[in-house]
Write a protein that holds these residues in place. Structure first.
Motif, PDB file in Angstrom:
ATOM      1  N   LYS A 223       0.835  -1.195   0.000  1.00  0.00           N
ATOM      2  CA  LYS A 223       0.000   0.000   0.000  1.00  0.00           C
ATOM      3  C   LYS A 223       0.872   1.248   0.000  1.00  0.00           C
ATOM      4  O   LYS A 223       2.097   1.166   0.132  1.00  0.00           O
ATOM      5  N   VAL A 224       0.234   2.398  -0.170  1.00  0.00           N
ATOM      6  CA  VAL A 224       0.879   3.692  -0.011  1.00  0.00           C
ATOM      7  C   VAL A 224       0.333   4.342   1.245  1.00  0.00           C
ATOM      8  O   VAL A 224      -0.880   4.379   1.452  1.00  0.00           O
ATOM      9  N   ILE A 225       1.216   4.818   2.108  1.00  0.00           N
ATOM     10  CA  ILE A 225       0.776   5.541   3.301  1.00  0.00           C
ATOM     11  C   ILE A 225       1.049   7.028   3.102  1.00  0.00           C
ATOM     12  O   ILE A 225       2.036   7.406   2.472  1.00  0.00           O
ATOM     13  N   GLU A 226       0.177   7.858   3.635  1.00  0.00           N
ATOM     14  CA  GLU A 226       0.257   9.299   3.424  1.00  0.00           C
ATOM     15  C   GLU A 226       0.109  10.042   4.738  1.00  0.00           C
ATOM     16  O   GLU A 226      -0.481   9.528   5.692  1.00  0.00           O
ATOM     17  N   ASP A 227       0.645  11.253   4.773  1.00  0.00           N
ATOM     18  CA  ASP A 227       0.529  12.111   5.947  1.00  0.00           C
ATOM     19  C   ASP A 227       0.563  13.558   5.481  1.00  0.00           C
ATOM     20  O   ASP A 227       1.467  13.951   4.743  1.00  0.00           O
ATOM     21  N   ASN A 228      -0.424  14.345   5.884  1.00  0.00           N
ATOM     22  CA  ASN A 228      -0.492  15.741   5.435  1.00  0.00           C
ATOM     23  C   ASN A 228       0.061  16.728   6.454  1.00  0.00           C
ATOM     24  O   ASN A 228      -0.118  17.935   6.312  1.00  0.00           O
ATOM     25  N   ARG A 229       0.770  16.223   7.493  1.00  0.00           N
ATOM     26  CA  ARG A 229       1.406  17.132   8.442  1.00  0.00           C
ATOM     27  C   ARG A 229       2.631  17.810   7.840  1.00  0.00           C
ATOM     28  O   ARG A 229       3.104  18.826   8.354  1.00  0.00           O
ATOM     29  N   THR A 230       3.134  17.232   6.776  1.00  0.00           N
ATOM     30  CA  THR A 230       4.303  17.791   6.104  1.00  0.00           C
ATOM     31  C   THR A 230       4.206  17.496   4.622  1.00  0.00           C
ATOM     32  O   THR A 230       3.234  16.905   4.149  1.00  0.00           O
ATOM     33  N   GLY A 231       5.216  17.930   3.850  1.00  0.00           N
ATOM     34  CA  GLY A 231       5.201  17.726   2.411  1.00  0.00           C
ATOM     35  C   GLY A 231       5.884  16.439   2.000  1.00  0.00           C
ATOM     36  O   GLY A 231       6.081  15.530   2.818  1.00  0.00           O
ATOM     37  N   PRO A 232       6.286  16.324   0.722  1.00  0.00           N
ATOM     38  CA  PRO A 232       6.921  15.103   0.229  1.00  0.00           C
ATOM     39  C   PRO A 232       8.213  14.784   0.969  1.00  0.00           C
ATOM     40  O   PRO A 232       8.868  15.657   1.534  1.00  0.00           O
ATOM     41  N   ILE A 233       8.574  13.522   0.926  1.00  0.00           N
ATOM     42  CA  ILE A 233       9.774  13.050   1.611  1.00  0.00           C
ATOM     43  C   ILE A 233      10.994  13.216   0.693  1.00  0.00           C
ATOM     44  O   ILE A 233      10.967  12.887  -0.480  1.00  0.00           O
ATOM     45  N   GLY A 234      12.077  13.745   1.256  1.00  0.00           N
ATOM     46  CA  GLY A 234      13.347  13.834   0.551  1.00  0.00           C
ATOM     47  C   GLY A 234      13.388  14.899  -0.512  1.00  0.00           C
ATOM     48  O   GLY A 234      12.505  15.761  -0.600  1.00  0.00           O
ATOM     49  N   GLY A 235      14.448  14.857  -1.328  1.00  0.00           N
ATOM     50  CA  GLY A 235      14.646  15.839  -2.379  1.00  0.00           C
ATOM     51  C   GLY A 235      15.470  15.273  -3.500  1.00  0.00           C
ATOM     52  O   GLY A 235      15.914  14.113  -3.460  1.00  0.00           O
ATOM     53  N   PHE A 236      15.711  16.084  -4.508  1.00  0.00           N
ATOM     54  CA  PHE A 236      16.400  15.626  -5.703  1.00  0.00           C
ATOM     55  C   PHE A 236      17.817  15.142  -5.402  1.00  0.00           C
ATOM     56  O   PHE A 236      18.661  15.896  -4.919  1.00  0.00           O
ATOM     57  N   ASN A 237      18.039  13.857  -5.670  1.00  0.00           N
ATOM     58  CA  ASN A 237      19.380  13.258  -5.671  1.00  0.00           C
ATOM     59  C   ASN A 237      20.049  13.164  -4.303  1.00  0.00           C
ATOM     60  O   ASN A 237      21.206  12.754  -4.208  1.00  0.00           O
ATOM     61  N   THR A 238      19.360  13.544  -3.217  1.00  0.00           N
ATOM     62  CA  THR A 238      19.999  13.477  -1.905  1.00  0.00           C
ATOM     63  C   THR A 238      19.958  12.068  -1.325  1.00  0.00           C
ATOM     64  O   THR A 238      20.804  11.707  -0.503  1.00  0.00           O
ATOM     65  N   LYS A 239      18.949  11.283  -1.683  1.00  0.00           N
ATOM     66  CA  LYS A 239      18.820   9.869  -1.323  1.00  0.00           C
ATOM     67  C   LYS A 239      18.729   9.628   0.186  1.00  0.00           C
ATOM     68  O   LYS A 239      18.978   8.514   0.654  1.00  0.00           O
TER      69      LYS A 239
END
Length: 405
Positions: A223-239
């Motif tokens: 499944k996919v779990i979601e949380d709207n307390r914050t935005g997307p996880i991580g960033g470009f190329n930081t891994k």
């Protein structure tokens, strides 16, 4: 997207400075003595050629705290684009752009580096993580493909033992999810991602965190779990969107930093938790990073142990960041339990490389390379006193990896 010291992710293959052959050594004993069993540090140095492309030199060193570190010496040479990650006693070199192979790098008893295996994939791998003592899991998730592929790799031979693939539509009805983190805990594999337009790199969907959950070792989508307390996880190329502690708890970092690829920010940055064995976000836990730092966000994260992690904190508010700049950064130790941020004394404010954080932990110390003025220097960070000591100067455009074997 980045300046010369921070453009590695877009670099094109280039002829090496010593030869045009892959996996040769550049031997100059006058600059670097022949390595021996005490050459425990391994540094991957990126040097830009006249045509703008990069060559990576992975070289062993006895000492990284004095003198200078040069690409000349006994090492492994790789023209192109490569990402380096250490798992146990092997460094895995992950090729990108036109080089989609993966090679293990380990050390002989006499201190020489040796190649272990060499396997290629249809697309560059997003990452490789440890599964157990003999297995790794590699992820292939390209913007040009509608499939998410997991490859189980034998860590000793760096060979693929099995592949499992799923449709991207399992995790999103939007196109082009971008990888930001992966970890295995117990019977689950957690995969974090964000949505980025493959042509413009715009990120129009930043109102929630999303993590795809798969079974392990079966690698079946759950499944996919979601949380709207914050935005997307991580960033470009930081891994580094996901890290795991000794208990198996998984921590998910969100920041929506323009400096790390986001075109907008619609939710505050913070850290979420998934308790060991669970497939839901822990609603009792939220590390409000912006509140603790006065509106700043963490760009890079490396788990150290005992609930603490090394963090690179962007010292500019999101609204003031230059997109793709991966900076300005201040280094800190964060405590995931007490939810505190302690900055390191003795380190200059600096920019990152727009890629995986190059740092290695050795007991209470962390070694990492920091751009300073016109040079790059290794700093040794004491995680007990929160102080840093300046070490060797690095003769390279940037450092792609620091390891200890």
């Amino acid at each position: 997207m980045f300046s010369m010291k921070h453009t590695s992710k877009l670099a094109l293959p280039v002829l090496s400075l010593c030869s045009a052959l892959l996996f040769t050594s550049c031997d100059s004993k006058e600059d670097n003595p022949t390595p021996d069993a005490d050459s425990s540090f391994v540094v991957s140095l990126a040097i830009q050629g006249s045509d703008g492309g990069f060559t990576y030199y992975t070289v062993p060193f006895r000492d990284v705290m004095s003198g200078s570190l040069s690409a000349k010496g006994k090492g492994i040479e790789q023209p192109g684009y490569f990402d380096f990650t250490q798992i146990d006693n092997t460094i895995y070199s992950i090729g990108g752009l036109d080089d989609v192979n993966v090679v293990g790098i380990s050390k002989t008893e006499t201190g020489e580096l040796k190649q272990v295996g060499n396997v290629s994939f249809p697309n560059s791998l997003s990452d490789i993580v440890k599964a157990d003592d003999s297995k790794l899991v590699a992820l292939e998730m390209a913007s040009t493909s509608d499939m998410v592929k997991f490859h189980t790799i034998n860590s000793g031979t760096v060979s693929v033992s099995s592949t499992k693939q799923h449709r991207v539509s399992d995790i999103t009805n939007l196109s082009a999810p971008s990888y930001s983190g992966m970890t295995i805990s117990g019977n689950h594999l957690y995969l974090s991602y964000y949505i980025s337009d493959p042509n413009t790199f715009a990120t129009p969907h930043t109102d929630k965190a999303q993590i795809a959950v798969y079974s392990y070792p079966g690698l079946e989508f759950q499944k996919v779990i979601e949380d709207n307390r914050t935005g997307p996880i991580g960033g470009f190329n930081t891994k580094s969107g996901l890290i795991k502690d000794e208990r198996g708890d998984v921590y998910a970092l969100s920041h929506s930093n323009p400096a790390n690829g986001y075109s907008q920010t619609t939710n505050k940055g913070g850290i979420l938790r998934i308790k060991s064995g669970e497939t839901i976000f822990d609603q009792s836990y939220f590390f409000d990073v912006e509140q603790v730092t006065g509106g700043k966000n963490i760009a890079h994260l490396k788990y150290l142990g005992n609930g603490k992690a090394l963090a690179e904190v962007n010292s500019a508010d999101n609204s003031q960041q230059a997109r793709w700049s991966d900076g300005p950064l201040r280094t800190a130790i964060i405590d995931l339990n007490s939810k505190t941020v302690t900055y390191i004394n003795g380190l200059p404010e600096h920019a990152g490389n727009g890629r995986r954080l190059a740092a290695v932990q050795d007991g209470k110390y962390v070694y990492m390379a920091i751009p300073e003025g016109d040079g790059i220097f290794v700093y040794r960070i004491d995680t007990e006193t929160n102080t840093a000591t300046k070490g060797a100067e690095v003769e390279a455009n940037f450092v792609a990896g620091i390891s200890k074997l």
